[in-house]
Design a protein around this motif. Structure first.
Motif, PDB file in Angstrom:
ATOM      1  N   LEU A  78       6.705   2.039  17.440  1.00 16.86           N
ATOM      2  CA  LEU A  78       7.787   1.898  16.901  1.00 16.86           C
ATOM      3  C   LEU A  78       8.735   3.153  17.251  1.00 16.86           C
ATOM      4  N   PRO A  79      10.150   2.858  17.644  1.00 17.24           N
ATOM      5  CA  PRO A  79      11.068   3.847  17.757  1.00 17.24           C
ATOM      6  C   PRO A  79      10.884   5.081  16.670  1.00 17.24           C
ATOM      7  N   GLN A  80      10.793   4.616  15.268  1.00 11.59           N
ATOM      8  CA  GLN A  80      10.450   5.378  14.284  1.00 11.59           C
ATOM      9  C   GLN A  80       9.444   4.850  13.198  1.00 11.59           C
ATOM     10  N   PRO A  81       8.632   5.508  12.428  1.00 10.92           N
ATOM     11  CA  PRO A  81       7.794   4.847  11.569  1.00 10.92           C
ATOM     12  C   PRO A  81       8.568   4.219  10.623  1.00 10.92           C
ATOM     13  N   SER A  82       8.260   2.850  10.390  1.00 12.14           N
ATOM     14  CA  SER A  82       8.800   2.047   9.557  1.00 12.14           C
ATOM     15  C   SER A  82       8.019   0.917   8.845  1.00 12.14           C
ATOM     16  N   ALA A  83       8.314   0.362   7.620  1.00 16.37           N
ATOM     17  CA  ALA A  83       7.550  -0.795   7.006  1.00 16.37           C
ATOM     18  C   ALA A  83       8.388  -2.070   6.858  1.00 16.37           C
ATOM     19  N   HIS A  84       9.691  -2.040   7.597  1.00 14.39           N
ATOM     20  CA  HIS A  84      10.579  -3.158   7.391  1.00 14.39           C
ATOM     21  C   HIS A  84      10.021  -4.495   8.341  1.00 14.39           C
ATOM     22  N   THR A  85      10.256  -5.435   7.985  1.00 10.44           N
ATOM     23  CA  THR A  85       9.976  -6.525   8.673  1.00 10.44           C
ATOM     24  C   THR A  85      10.517  -6.783   9.927  1.00 10.44           C
ATOM     25  N   ASP A  86      11.951  -6.338   9.856  1.00 12.53           N
ATOM     26  CA  ASP A  86      12.823  -6.496  11.047  1.00 12.53           C
ATOM     27  C   ASP A  86      12.220  -5.608  12.292  1.00 12.53           C
ATOM     28  N   LEU A  89       9.387  -4.224  12.563  1.00 16.79           N
ATOM     29  CA  LEU A  89       8.048  -4.700  13.018  1.00 16.79           C
ATOM     30  C   LEU A  89       8.143  -5.769  14.173  1.00 16.79           C
ATOM     31  N   LYS A  90       9.217  -6.918  13.561  1.00 13.73           N
ATOM     32  CA  LYS A  90       9.138  -8.186  14.520  1.00 13.73           C
ATOM     33  C   LYS A  90       9.823  -7.669  15.658  1.00 13.73           C
ATOM     34  N   VAL A  91      10.739  -6.580  15.992  1.00 15.43           N
ATOM     35  CA  VAL A  91      11.255  -6.348  17.156  1.00 15.43           C
ATOM     36  C   VAL A  91      10.107  -5.940  18.155  1.00 15.43           C
ATOM     37  N   THR A  92       9.467  -5.043  17.572  1.00 16.73           N
ATOM     38  CA  THR A  92       8.393  -4.316  18.475  1.00 16.73           C
ATOM     39  C   THR A  92       7.193  -5.413  18.795  1.00 16.73           C
ATOM     40  N   VAL A  93       7.020  -6.233  17.912  1.00 13.71           N
ATOM     41  CA  VAL A  93       6.136  -7.318  18.290  1.00 13.71           C
ATOM     42  C   VAL A  93       6.392  -8.237  19.334  1.00 13.71           C
ATOM     43  N   LEU A  94       7.766  -8.677  19.270  1.00 11.23           N
ATOM     44  CA  LEU A  94       8.392  -9.386  20.264  1.00 11.23           C
ATOM     45  C   LEU A  94       8.656  -8.699  21.610  1.00 11.23           C
ATOM     46  N   ARG A  95       8.579  -7.558  21.673  1.00  7.26           N
ATOM     47  CA  ARG A  95       8.714  -6.720  22.853  1.00  7.26           C
ATOM     48  C   ARG A  95       7.324  -6.810  23.486  1.00  7.26           C
ATOM     49  N   ASN A  96       6.416  -6.745  22.507  1.00  3.35           N
ATOM     50  CA  ASN A  96       5.054  -6.836  23.177  1.00  3.35           C
ATOM     51  C   ASN A  96       4.787  -8.082  23.933  1.00  3.35           C
ATOM     52  N   ARG A 115       0.813  -1.187  -0.169  1.00  4.21           N
ATOM     53  CA  ARG A 115      -0.124   0.185   0.067  1.00  4.21           C
ATOM     54  C   ARG A 115       0.811   1.305   0.149  1.00  4.21           C
ATOM     55  N   GLU A 116       2.215   1.075   0.074  1.00  2.88           N
ATOM     56  CA  GLU A 116       3.097   2.098   0.229  1.00  2.88           C
ATOM     57  C   GLU A 116       2.855   2.899   1.379  1.00  2.88           C
ATOM     58  N   GLN A 117       2.800   2.443   2.425  1.00  2.36           N
ATOM     59  CA  GLN A 117       2.523   3.024   3.690  1.00  2.36           C
ATOM     60  C   GLN A 117       3.689   2.355   4.866  1.00  2.36           C
ATOM     61  N   ILE A 118       3.725   3.112   5.949  1.00  2.00           N
ATOM     62  CA  ILE A 118       4.388   3.001   7.170  1.00  2.00           C
ATOM     63  C   ILE A 118       3.677   2.713   8.420  1.00  2.00           C
ATOM     64  N   ALA A 119       4.324   1.795   9.151  1.00  6.66           N
ATOM     65  CA  ALA A 119       3.696   1.650  10.543  1.00  6.66           C
ATOM     66  C   ALA A 119       4.393   2.646  11.699  1.00  6.66           C
ATOM     67  N   ARG A 120       3.277   3.056  12.512  1.00  7.52           N
ATOM     68  CA  ARG A 120       3.755   3.724  13.556  1.00  7.52           C
ATOM     69  C   ARG A 120       3.735   3.109  15.132  1.00  7.52           C
TER      70      ARG A 120
END
Length: 340
Positions: free
Chosen positions: A245-253, A255-262, A220-225
């Motif tokens: 996220l520390p900064q908005p990003s769409a990279h899988t790595d 996103l993975k770090v943030t969800v594992l912290r959750n 979608r050409e979007q980024i996640a916050r």
């Protein structure tokens, strides 16, 4: 002067192998026919033909055929289109387009004839558990659901869900189509085949979900916050954790770090599984030995030094009682003891 054709709604459903970029192209092509387009990612969209038929001087069915030919010729995308006066009926029609790829229901009689013989599971928006409950009560077709009294349906499915599904079975869906951009959120879920008691297995299921979400927002050409992780337990309760996220990003790595912290913030621990249901007894649990488990005779422990018994009572003898001998006739028992 508006006509019934001005209020017709398209439900465009792309093939399952359509990519996110192809879905974007279909939305752009729909914008050439009508400005009222509502995306339904990842593979569908709604379009309101308000004045489009008069502008292009074509009936809704012929206009849909023109759109379908252009999608095939320009982008190689095959789409099925359902046309009706409500969005829910159009969505049900797009799943049964026939050989032409288009199903047009011009009036209420056509809607009734189309919906009545279909199985109740084919109704748009109904869940498998709701369909199974209706079938258990003998309502196997959409026509039977539409003919049933509203009070009975509400008792079977609940008040709000029963009214909504019965109205959709009768071709009623009052929600309007609104022009929107691509949604600002997306989700992915994983359901285990059985109850899981090991947090390691829960952790192992997250990378695939993160990859799916990352590919979707990049398409979608979007980024996640920020990301939200929800875990549902066997009793139906749900726990959610949201982290930015520390900064908005769409990279899988990222996103993975943030969800594992959750997941780590939930502090899950390994749980003991419930007893098996096949009749077997679980193995006995080990317990700490007690005094009764020790070999040999049990003996009384000596009293601590300096311990004195209570007054008028010996620690090893019962308290004194009245004499059991018979008193002579006429002799009274003293009510108080003489003092020295």
């Amino acid at each position: 002067m508006s006509t019934d054709q001005d209020h017709m709604i398209w439900h465009v459903r792309c093939r399952p192998d359509t990519t996110a970029d192809g879905h974007h192209r279909v939305l752009d092509l729909l914008g050439d026919f009508t400005p009222v387009v509502q995306p339904l990612p990842p593979l569908a969209a709604l379009a309101q033909l308000r004045g489009a038929s008069r502008l292009f001087q074509a009936a809704p069915g012929r206009l849909a055929a023109r759109f379908r030919i252009q999608a095939l010729a320009k982008y190689g995308i095959d789409a099925h289109i359902g046309i009706a006066d409500t969005w829910a009926t159009a969505a049900t029609a797009s799943t049964h387009p026939g050989t032409s790829g288009i199903l047009h229901l011009p009036g209420h009689r056509a809607v009734e004839q189309f919906l009545a013989p279909l199985p109740v599971r084919a109704l748009h928006g109904i869940g498998p558990a709701q369909a199974a409950r209706l079938e258990a009560f003998g309502l196997h077709t959409i026509g039977a659901l539409a003919a049933m009294d509203e009070t009975v349906v509400c008792r079977v499915l609940g008040g709000k869900a029963g009214r909504i599904l019965r109205d959709r079975a009768r071709g009623i869906a009052p929600r309007a189509i609104t022009a929107r951009r691509m949604p600002e959120s997306t989700s992915a879920f994983h359901a285990f085949d059985r109850d899981v008691y090991d947090p390691v297995l829960v952790r192992a299921a997250l990378p695939d979900l993160v990859t799916t979400v990352g590919q979707r927002i990049r398409g979608r050409e979007q980024i996640a916050r920020k990301l939200t992780l929800a875990v549902r337990f066997a009793d139906g309760s749900t726990v959610e954790r949201t982290r930015a996220l520390p900064q908005p990003s769409a990279h899988t790595d990222d996103l993975k770090v943030t969800v594992l912290r959750n997941l780590d913030s939930m502090a899950f621990q390994r749980a003991d599984p419930p007893p098996p249901r096949d009749g077997r007894r679980p193995p006995p649990r080990r317990r700490r030995p007690r005094d009764t488990d020790l070999p040999g005779p049990r003996t009384r422990e000596p009293a601590l030094p300096g311990t004195r018994p209570r007054p008028n009572q010996h620690p090893l003898r019962p308290p004194p009682r009245w004499p059991s001998q018979r008193l002579p006739q006429g002799e009274l028992i003293p009510l108080s003891w003489p003092t020295a």
